[in-house]
Design a protein around this motif. Structure first.
Motif, PDB file in Angstrom:
ATOM      1  N   GLU A   8       0.826  -1.212   0.000  1.00 39.86           N
ATOM      2  CA  GLU A   8       0.000   0.000   0.000  1.00 39.86           C
ATOM      3  C   GLU A   8       0.863   1.266   0.000  1.00 39.86           C
ATOM      4  O   GLU A   8       0.496   2.273  -0.610  1.00 39.86           O
ATOM      5  CB  GLU A   8      -0.947   0.002   1.200  1.00 39.86           C
ATOM      6  N   VAL A   9       1.997   1.230   0.690  1.00 39.93           N
ATOM      7  CA  VAL A   9       2.892   2.388   0.683  1.00 39.93           C
ATOM      8  C   VAL A   9       3.446   2.610  -0.720  1.00 39.93           C
ATOM      9  O   VAL A   9       3.544   3.747  -1.194  1.00 39.93           O
ATOM     10  CB  VAL A   9       4.029   2.220   1.708  1.00 39.93           C
ATOM     11  N   LYS A  10       3.784   1.520  -1.401  1.00 39.92           N
ATOM     12  CA  LYS A  10       4.268   1.648  -2.777  1.00 39.92           C
ATOM     13  C   LYS A  10       3.171   2.191  -3.684  1.00 39.92           C
ATOM     14  O   LYS A  10       3.426   3.019  -4.564  1.00 39.92           O
ATOM     15  CB  LYS A  10       4.770   0.294  -3.284  1.00 39.92           C
ATOM     16  N   ALA A  48       8.345  11.989  -8.296  1.00 37.71           N
ATOM     17  CA  ALA A  48       8.760  11.018  -9.317  1.00 37.71           C
ATOM     18  C   ALA A  48       9.994  10.262  -8.818  1.00 37.71           C
ATOM     19  O   ALA A  48      10.083   9.035  -8.961  1.00 37.71           O
ATOM     20  CB  ALA A  48       9.069  11.726 -10.635  1.00 37.71           C
ATOM     21  N   ALA A  49      10.923  10.997  -8.221  1.00 41.36           N
ATOM     22  CA  ALA A  49      12.127  10.372  -7.679  1.00 41.36           C
ATOM     23  C   ALA A  49      11.791   9.455  -6.508  1.00 41.36           C
ATOM     24  O   ALA A  49      12.325   8.344  -6.395  1.00 41.36           O
ATOM     25  CB  ALA A  49      13.105  11.455  -7.229  1.00 41.36           C
ATOM     26  N   ALA A  50      10.888   9.909  -5.644  1.00 43.89           N
ATOM     27  CA  ALA A  50      10.481   9.095  -4.491  1.00 43.89           C
ATOM     28  C   ALA A  50       9.847   7.795  -4.952  1.00 43.89           C
ATOM     29  O   ALA A  50      10.161   6.712  -4.427  1.00 43.89           O
ATOM     30  CB  ALA A  50       9.507   9.879  -3.614  1.00 43.89           C
ATOM     31  N   ASN A  51       8.969   7.885  -5.938  1.00 44.44           N
ATOM     32  CA  ASN A  51       8.299   6.682  -6.417  1.00 44.44           C
ATOM     33  C   ASN A  51       9.271   5.709  -7.057  1.00 44.44           C
ATOM     34  O   ASN A  51       9.178   4.489  -6.857  1.00 44.44           O
ATOM     35  CB  ASN A  51       7.202   7.046  -7.420  1.00 44.44           C
ATOM     36  N   ALA A  52      10.215   6.238  -7.819  1.00 46.30           N
ATOM     37  CA  ALA A  52      11.197   5.368  -8.473  1.00 46.30           C
ATOM     38  C   ALA A  52      11.987   4.570  -7.437  1.00 46.30           C
ATOM     39  O   ALA A  52      12.191   3.354  -7.591  1.00 46.30           O
ATOM     40  CB  ALA A  52      12.148   6.203  -9.330  1.00 46.30           C
ATOM     41  N   VAL A  53      12.405   5.240  -6.386  1.00 43.89           N
ATOM     42  CA  VAL A  53      13.182   4.578  -5.336  1.00 43.89           C
ATOM     43  C   VAL A  53      12.335   3.549  -4.594  1.00 43.89           C
ATOM     44  O   VAL A  53      12.781   2.427  -4.327  1.00 43.89           O
ATOM     45  CB  VAL A  53      13.745   5.625  -4.342  1.00 43.89           C
ATOM     46  N   VAL A  54      11.129   3.932  -4.268  1.00 43.41           N
ATOM     47  CA  VAL A  54      10.242   3.044  -3.505  1.00 43.41           C
ATOM     48  C   VAL A  54       9.881   1.792  -4.301  1.00 43.41           C
ATOM     49  O   VAL A  54       9.871   0.682  -3.753  1.00 43.41           O
ATOM     50  CB  VAL A  54       8.970   3.812  -3.089  1.00 43.41           C
ATOM     51  N   GLN A  55       9.586   1.957  -5.580  1.00 40.40           N
ATOM     52  CA  GLN A  55       9.202   0.793  -6.391  1.00 40.40           C
ATOM     53  C   GLN A  55      10.353  -0.197  -6.547  1.00 40.40           C
ATOM     54  O   GLN A  55      10.119  -1.410  -6.661  1.00 40.40           O
ATOM     55  CB  GLN A  55       8.699   1.236  -7.772  1.00 40.40           C
ATOM     56  N   GLU A  56      11.568   0.296  -6.552  1.00 36.10           N
ATOM     57  CA  GLU A  56      12.731  -0.572  -6.708  1.00 36.10           C
ATOM     58  C   GLU A  56      13.220  -1.137  -5.377  1.00 36.10           C
ATOM     59  O   GLU A  56      14.052  -2.043  -5.336  1.00 36.10           O
ATOM     60  CB  GLU A  56      13.883   0.207  -7.364  1.00 36.10           C
ATOM     61  N   ALA A  64      10.942   2.042   6.452  1.00 40.00           N
ATOM     62  CA  ALA A  64      12.108   2.082   5.570  1.00 40.00           C
ATOM     63  C   ALA A  64      11.746   2.700   4.230  1.00 40.00           C
ATOM     64  O   ALA A  64      12.517   3.482   3.653  1.00 40.00           O
ATOM     65  CB  ALA A  64      12.671   0.679   5.374  1.00 40.00           C
ATOM     66  N   LEU A  65      10.563   2.392   3.733  1.00 42.43           N
ATOM     67  CA  LEU A  65      10.120   2.976   2.466  1.00 42.43           C
ATOM     68  C   LEU A  65       9.935   4.479   2.584  1.00 42.43           C
ATOM     69  O   LEU A  65      10.331   5.237   1.686  1.00 42.43           O
ATOM     70  CB  LEU A  65       8.801   2.324   2.024  1.00 42.43           C
TER      71      LEU A  65
END
Length: 210
Positions: A8-10, A48-56, A64-65
């Motif tokens: 859900e966080v992702k 956009a940067a936050a999402n990229a990091v979180v998804q990976e 941690a996310l």
């Protein structure tokens, strides 16, 4: 929904990237009235940067996310609002350290710490016409919902409602911080741009829970 887990966080950050990309021009227009006109750009880049990091990420805990997202925003959007958002996520993450799920109680702790981190970093108080004028009532609303035993989706829906009301109230305030402060009385009648960002955030979290 009773709790946020890693999935859900992702999902939340994926939605944030979309929301801030979609609202980029609206935030630029709003910020141009009494600001630097860069808010839409920095928020779009930051999330956009936050999402990229979180998804990976292979992190197994939600805190941690949030920490990774906060650090990504700090790197990608080193502006005033970018720094405040990064601080909020980092402080919020610390408040729920070690948690693999976030129920209403934990989300209340998260947003309370988010608010306090932003207030401390930005040296602002409620009524200064800043993002804090939405973050404070949001934190209070979720805490009240937690104390009342509300489920997470209900609590966040109420917080989003309170956030929109608080945003409307910023129109009657006089800006006390940043470039907007130079305009003083001219800021009356204009909703605060930073508070608008906060409304998008809490509304997106509510949508994720729904």
């Amino acid at each position: 929904m009773e709790a946020f887990k890693v999935k859900e966080v992702k999902d939340f950050f994926a939605r944030c990237e979309t929301v801030f990309a979609d609202e980029k021009e609206a935030l630029i227009t709003l910020d141009s009235k009494v600001g630097d006109s860069d808010l839409g750009l920095t928020m779009a880049k930051g999330f956009a940067a936050a999402n990229a990091v979180v998804q990976e990420s292979e992190a197994e805990t939600v805190d941690a996310l949030f920490k990774q997202a906060g650090a990504a925003i700090a790197r990608a959007a080193p502006s005033t609002m970018g720094t405040l958002m990064a601080t909020g996520f980092l402080r919020g993450a610390s408040a729920v350290s070690g948690s693999d799920t976030l129920g209403t109680k934990e989300i209340a702790a998260f947003w309370t710490a988010f608010r306090d981190g932003v207030a401390h970093r930005g040296r602002a108080v409620v009524g200064d016409k800043t993002v804090l004028d939405v973050l404070h009532p949001v934190a209070v609303a979720i805490t009240e919902q937690s104390d009342a035993g509300a489920s997470l989706d209900v609590a966040l829906l109420k917080a989003a409602e309170v956030a929109r009301e608080a945003l409307e109230a910023t129109k009657s305030m006089v800006a006390q911080h940043g470039k907007a402060a130079a305009f003083q009385e001219q800021t009356i009648g204009i909703q605060d741009a930073g508070s608008t960002v906060a409304v998008y955030l809490i509304a997106t979290m509510a949508d994720t829970a729904a």
